[in-house]
Design a protein around this motif. Structure first.
Motif, short mmCIF file in Angstrom:
data_model
loop_
_atom_site.label_atom_id
_atom_site.label_comp_id
_atom_site.label_asym_id
_atom_site.label_seq_id
_atom_site.Cartn_x
_atom_site.Cartn_y
_atom_site.Cartn_z
N GLY A 77 -31.53 -15.07 16.39
CA GLY A 77 -32.68 -15.28 15.52
C GLY A 77 -33.06 -16.74 15.42
N VAL A 78 -32.03 -17.59 15.28
CA VAL A 78 -32.29 -19.04 15.21
C VAL A 78 -32.91 -19.53 16.51
N MET A 79 -32.35 -19.06 17.64
CA MET A 79 -32.85 -19.52 18.93
C MET A 79 -34.29 -19.07 19.16
N PHE A 80 -34.58 -17.84 18.83
CA PHE A 80 -35.95 -17.36 19.03
C PHE A 80 -36.92 -18.04 18.06
N THR A 81 -36.45 -18.32 16.84
CA THR A 81 -37.29 -19.06 15.89
C THR A 81 -37.58 -20.46 16.42
N ALA A 82 -36.51 -21.12 16.93
CA ALA A 82 -36.71 -22.45 17.50
C ALA A 82 -37.65 -22.40 18.69
N GLY A 83 -37.49 -21.36 19.52
CA GLY A 83 -38.39 -21.20 20.66
C GLY A 83 -39.83 -21.03 20.21
N GLY A 84 -40.03 -20.26 19.12
CA GLY A 84 -41.38 -20.09 18.59
C GLY A 84 -41.96 -21.39 18.08
N LEU A 85 -41.12 -22.21 17.44
CA LEU A 85 -41.58 -23.50 16.94
C LEU A 85 -41.97 -24.42 18.09
N VAL A 86 -41.15 -24.41 19.14
CA VAL A 86 -41.46 -25.24 20.31
C VAL A 86 -42.77 -24.80 20.94
N TYR A 87 -42.94 -23.48 21.07
CA TYR A 87 -44.17 -22.95 21.65
C TYR A 87 -45.38 -23.35 20.80
N THR A 88 -45.23 -23.24 19.48
CA THR A 88 -46.32 -23.62 18.58
C THR A 88 -46.66 -25.10 18.72
N ALA A 89 -45.59 -25.94 18.81
CA ALA A 89 -45.82 -27.38 18.97
C ALA A 89 -46.54 -27.68 20.27
N ARG A 90 -46.14 -26.98 21.35
CA ARG A 90 -46.79 -27.18 22.64
C ARG A 90 -48.26 -26.76 22.59
N THR A 91 -48.52 -25.64 21.92
CA THR A 91 -49.90 -25.16 21.80
C THR A 91 -50.74 -26.17 21.03
N LEU A 92 -50.17 -26.70 19.94
CA LEU A 92 -50.88 -27.68 19.14
C LEU A 92 -51.15 -28.95 19.94
N GLU A 93 -50.14 -29.39 20.72
CA GLU A 93 -50.30 -30.59 21.54
C GLU A 93 -51.41 -30.40 22.57
N THR A 94 -51.43 -29.19 23.20
CA THR A 94 -52.48 -28.91 24.18
C THR A 94 -53.86 -28.96 23.55
N ALA A 95 -53.97 -28.37 22.33
CA ALA A 95 -55.25 -28.39 21.63
C ALA A 95 -55.67 -29.81 21.28
N GLN A 96 -54.70 -30.64 20.86
CA GLN A 96 -55.01 -32.02 20.52
C GLN A 96 -55.46 -32.81 21.75
N GLN A 97 -54.77 -32.59 22.89
CA GLN A 97 -55.15 -33.30 24.10
C GLN A 97 -56.54 -32.88 24.58
N THR A 98 -56.86 -31.60 24.42
CA THR A 98 -58.19 -31.11 24.78
C THR A 98 -59.26 -31.78 23.91
N GLN A 99 -58.95 -31.89 22.62
CA GLN A 99 -59.90 -32.54 21.71
C GLN A 99 -60.07 -34.01 22.06
N ILE A 100 -58.97 -34.70 22.38
CA ILE A 100 -59.05 -36.11 22.74
C ILE A 100 -59.86 -36.29 24.02
#
Length: 329
Positions: free
Chosen positions: A96-119
């Motif tokens: 559960g911890v690992m999958f939660t961490a994986g979800g957080l990493v995925y969310t962070a990557r998605t946010l970073e991609t959105a930010q780079q697109t905006q920039i």
């Protein structure tokens, strides 16, 4: 069980890779962290099982269990059942911890991609606006938009410095007008804004790189009034002005510490109160230039032409700068 033995290390490896990349590691660094995490996930249970099998954590034999009273055997059975349940519970928590961490990493990557697109969108629009030849106000707005973008995105400040440097090189003489009759012309408002932004982002860079991306080599800025431009560059170092034509210009109080001025034409320029410490001025033409009150400690004047210099004596210059037999006084 075998599925769990595969999916556990795999999930741990993916999470480890994501965490490694989030901490700033490059691609192979992230892979190394992921592989290390997966190996650790496999190795720890394996070593515990080996320890159990070799008696480090020894289980009771069947004969020993049979010799126990019924009550003790029942307690032992319950303890073993509880241990299995606890092991499965721990495994569930770990996954559960690992999958939660994986979800957080995925969310962070998605946010970073959105930010780079905006920039990227902001950068594209600002550059397009900078090319608007119909409206100077639009160009000034684009310059300040690029300044904000350089502050928001570390990876883009180099490109922005070079875009604004090119803008200054191309347009410094366009629209330059004197403020009073008989005075030197001042650069236009958009060029002044570009100079100000270059000074700001040049002084906010990490110290080893400060200013070196301000590329004004070959700048044609002769006979211009520019104390307010270079004068705002305190804290900037390493600006490239090699082979620039600055003859006859007013550079009073210019902040040009560490500037690269090799081969520059500074003949008759006013450099009083200027900051030229550690400036590279090899083979620069400084004939008739005014250096009254200028700070030129450790400036490189080898091969420079200083004939007719004002505000300093040859002895003063020799004591504080680097000169040689090719330096002319």
């Amino acid at each position: 069980m075998r599925f769990g033995m595969v999916i556990g290390p795999l999930a741990a490896g993916v999470v480890g890779y994501g965490i490694g990349r989030e901490q700033g590691a490059h691609l192979w660094g992230g892979v190394a962290v992921g592989v290390g995490t997966a190996v650790t996930t496999v190795a720890v249970p394996f070593l515990l099982r080996r320890a159990w099998a070799h008696g480090v954590v020894r289980r009771a034999t069947a004969a020993e269990v049979a010799a126990l009273p019924i009550k003790d055997r029942e307690e032992l059975r319950l303890q073993r059942a509880q241990a299995r349940l606890q092991a499965f519970s721990n495994m569930g928590v770990l996954l559960g911890v690992m999958f939660t961490a994986g979800g957080l990493v995925y969310t962070a990557r998605t946010l970073e991609t959105a930010q780079q697109t905006q920039i990227t969108d902001r950068y594209t629009k600002a550059v397009e606006q900078l090319g608007n030849r119909e409206s100077r106000d639009a160009r000034i707005g684009a310059i300040y938009a690029l300044h904000r973008l350089a502050e928001d995105s570390d990876r883009d400040f180099v490109a922005i410095s070079q875009v604004l440097s090119a803008y200054v090189r191309e347009h410094i003489r366009e629209g330059a007008r004197p403020r009073s009759e008989g005075s030197l012309p001042n650069p236009s408002a958009d060029v002044t804004a570009a100079f100000w932004v270059l000074g700001r982002i040049g002084s906010s860079e990490p110290r080893p790189y400060r200013g070196k991306f301000v590329q004004l080599y070959g700048l044609d800025a002769h006979n211009l009034n520019m104390p307010s431009l270079f004068g705002s560059w305190y804290g900037v170092s390493g600006v490239v002005l090699s082979n620039a034509d600055l003859h006859g210009s007013n550079l009073t109080g210019a902040g040009l510490d560490g500037a690269v001025l090799g081969g520059a034409n500074l003949r008759g320029a006013t450099l009083s109160q200027a900051f030229l410490r550690r400036a590279g001025m090899r083979k620069a033409d400084l004939r008739g230039a005014d250096l009254a009150g200028a700070e030129i400690d450790d400036a490189d004047l080898r091969g420079a032409d200083l004939r007719g210099i004002k505000g300093m004596t040859p002895d003063q210059i020799r004591r504080t700068t680097k000169t040689d037999t090719t330096t002319r006084f």
